[in-house]
Design an enzyme around this catalytic site. Structure first.
Site, PDB file in Angstrom:
ATOM      1  CB  SER A   1     -11.776   4.027   5.791  1.00 33.13           C
ATOM      2  OG  SER A   1     -11.195   5.138   5.651  1.00 33.13           O
TER       3      SER A   1
ATOM      4  CG  ASP B   1      -3.936   6.009  12.102  1.00 33.52           C
ATOM      5  OD1 ASP B   1      -4.793   5.139  12.540  1.00 33.52           O
ATOM      6  OD2 ASP B   1      -4.169   6.602  11.097  1.00 33.52           O
TER       7      ASP B   1
ATOM      8  N   GLY C   1      -3.737   1.049  12.970  1.00 36.40           N
ATOM      9  CA  GLY C   1      -4.249   0.230  11.661  1.00 36.40           C
ATOM     10  C   GLY C   1      -4.230   1.503  10.670  1.00 36.40           C
ATOM     11  CB  CYS C   2      -1.481   4.097  10.234  1.00 35.31           C
ATOM     12  SG  CYS C   2      -0.048   2.846   9.811  1.00 35.31           S
TER      13      CYS C   2
ATOM     14  CD1 TRP D   1      -0.586   2.225   0.990  1.00 32.90           C
ATOM     15  CD2 TRP D   1      -2.788   2.035   1.616  1.00 32.90           C
ATOM     16  NE1 TRP D   1      -0.943   0.890   0.582  1.00 32.90           N
ATOM     17  CE2 TRP D   1      -2.123   0.896   0.786  1.00 32.90           C
ATOM     18  CE3 TRP D   1      -4.300   2.125   1.805  1.00 32.90           C
ATOM     19  CZ2 TRP D   1      -3.036  -0.179   0.541  1.00 32.90           C
ATOM     20  CZ3 TRP D   1      -4.922   1.286   1.404  1.00 32.90           C
ATOM     21  CH2 TRP D   1      -4.573  -0.075   0.940  1.00 32.90           C
TER      22      TRP D   1
ATOM     23  CD  GLU E   1       3.011  -4.597  -1.200  1.00 30.22           C
ATOM     24  OE1 GLU E   1       2.586  -3.810  -2.077  1.00 30.22           O
ATOM     25  OE2 GLU E   1       4.371  -4.907  -1.337  1.00 30.22           O
ATOM     26  CD  GLN E   2      -2.526  -0.852   4.773  1.00 32.05           C
ATOM     27  OE1 GLN E   2      -2.335  -1.112   6.112  1.00 32.05           O
ATOM     28  NE2 GLN E   2      -3.754  -0.699   4.326  1.00 32.05           N
TER      29      GLN E   2
ATOM     30  CB  CYS F   1     -19.679  -3.925   0.821  1.00 29.23           C
ATOM     31  SG  CYS F   1     -18.689  -5.386   1.433  1.00 29.23           S
TER      32      CYS F   1
END
Length: 387
Positions: free
Chosen positions: A133, A169, A171-172, A174, A197-198, A357
């Site tokens: 992010s 949190d 959508g925390c 990793w 995976e996260q 982006c």
């Protein structure tokens, strides 16, 4: 020849900055002046595809190596994507792609299609914090790692954390934010994610840091919060609202409201647009299936419905431009490893994603906002700014 002429006529709309188009051994100058970049068309793009979705047609041509940019990809996109209001998109033809289901099962599939590519892949080009992010560049010479540390510190300061508080949190990722919060503020934190995976990596990091008594991570959808008996002093969500879907924004805030204690603070960090838009077809098809960028006003409106008082709004757009350029540079440095993991088409797709982006943030096509709000009135907070 007719198809080529039609394509050139279509591209002539994007004449704000001069650029050169090479096609069938010929050169065409678009705009006036010395060309700032060159588009080499190895294969003509049908007019029907350009009109149905300009971004999808050009994006797929680049992915398939039918179109090449001579020069710096980001610089070319930076000049071109500032004119996205001239792009074409037939919403009727693209209805299934643009307006995908926001049902729980489908959104879980969409989220995992992006975040479960593999931890080894993301470790190649993200920094050591594994933060995916926008960073926060306090100083001109800040590295990507320092910017991500700055960002998390900044968010935690805004939340006015104290020892023993509980922090959710949503959508925390990793887990770096919660790990820092536990270390620096001795809070008790819970992270939720849909990414296996996260979840796996965050669980491992909690153990490695010896934070089992303070942190936990759950594999769950935000909608399940409404059914829980959990209560938190603070809630944070960084880069997750973009996966909620327009018709679910109020439900998303309602779920937060359900678990946040009266007077508690919410910080939402999300990509935003000036006005409501269904999203870009190429991004939806290849990068973020089902992703929708909220407008700031609709997210704030949803908060108001649940009695949230907005205390602070900040736009970090230029910080995300720089973050993405750091990611793009890192990705290019590891392109060979990525190519071995996947293939050349995947490499070109992700190079285009990161560079485009960065360009859209630079041109203000999209923004990134941090919104801090309290659930009801909180008169116990300091009256001075924290930054």
């Amino acid at each position: 020849m007719l198809e080529e002429n039609m394509m050139i006529q279509f591209l002539k709309k994007f004449d704000e900055y001069p650029f050169l188009v090479k096609a069938s051994g010929k050169e065409y100058l678009i705009g006036e002046g010395n060309p700032m970049f060159t588009v080499n068309c190895r294969k003509m793009i049908p007019m029907k595809e350009l009109v149905t979705s300009t971004s999808l047609a050009l994006g797929e041509a680049y992915m398939n190596d039918d179109l090449e940019i001579e020069g710096d990809l980001y610089e070319a996109l930076d000049h071109f994507l500032g004119q996205m209001d001239k792009f074409s998109m037939d919403q009727k033809v693209l209805k299934k792609l643009i307006f995908s289901s926001t049902a729980k099962k489908n959104q879980e599939k969409e989220v995992r299609s992006h975040y479960d590519i593999g931890n080894d892949f993301y470790k190649l080009w993200l920094d050591e914090t594994m933060s995916y992010s926008c960073g926060y560049f306090l100083h001109e010479d800040d590295t990507l790692y320092q910017a991500q540390v700055n960002k998390v510190d900044y968010i935690l300061q805004k939340l006015y954390l104290k020892e023993g508080m509980s922090l959710l949190d949503i959508g925390c990722g990793w887990g770096f934010l919660l790990i820092e919060a536990a270390k620096k503020y001795k809070i008790k934190g819970t992270g939720i994610t849909l990414s296996e995976e996260q979840h796996r990596e965050f669980t491992k990091r909690i153990s490695e840091e010896g934070l089992e008594e303070l942190l936990r991570v759950e594999l769950m959808d935000y909608r399940e919060l409404k059914k829980s008996e959990w209560k938190f002093d603070r809630v944070v969500s960084v880069g997750m609202a973009e996966h909620v879907g327009r018709e679910n924004y109020q439900m998303f805030i309602d779920c937060i409201n359900h678990v946040l204690k009266p007077g508690g603070l919410l910080l939402l960090h999300f990509i935003s647009e000036l006005k409501e838009h269904p999203g870009d077809p190429w991004i939806k098809k290849y990068i973020f299936p089902g992703g929708v960028v909220p407008s700031l006003r609709e997210m704030v409106s949803c908060m108001a419905e649940d009695g949230f008082h907005v205390m602070d709004v900040e736009n970090l757009r230029n910080h995300y431009n720089r973050t993405l350029l750091c990611w793009e540079r890192n990705f290019k440095e590891h392109a060979r490893e990525v190519r071995e993991m996947f293939d050349e088409k995947f490499v070109r797709m992700w190079e285009l994603y990161l560079a485009s982006c960065a360009a859209t943030f630079h041109n203000g096509v999209i923004d990134i906002h941090q919104v801090l709000a309290s659930k009801g009135i909180n008169n116990e907070l300091p009256m001075v700014r924290w930054y």
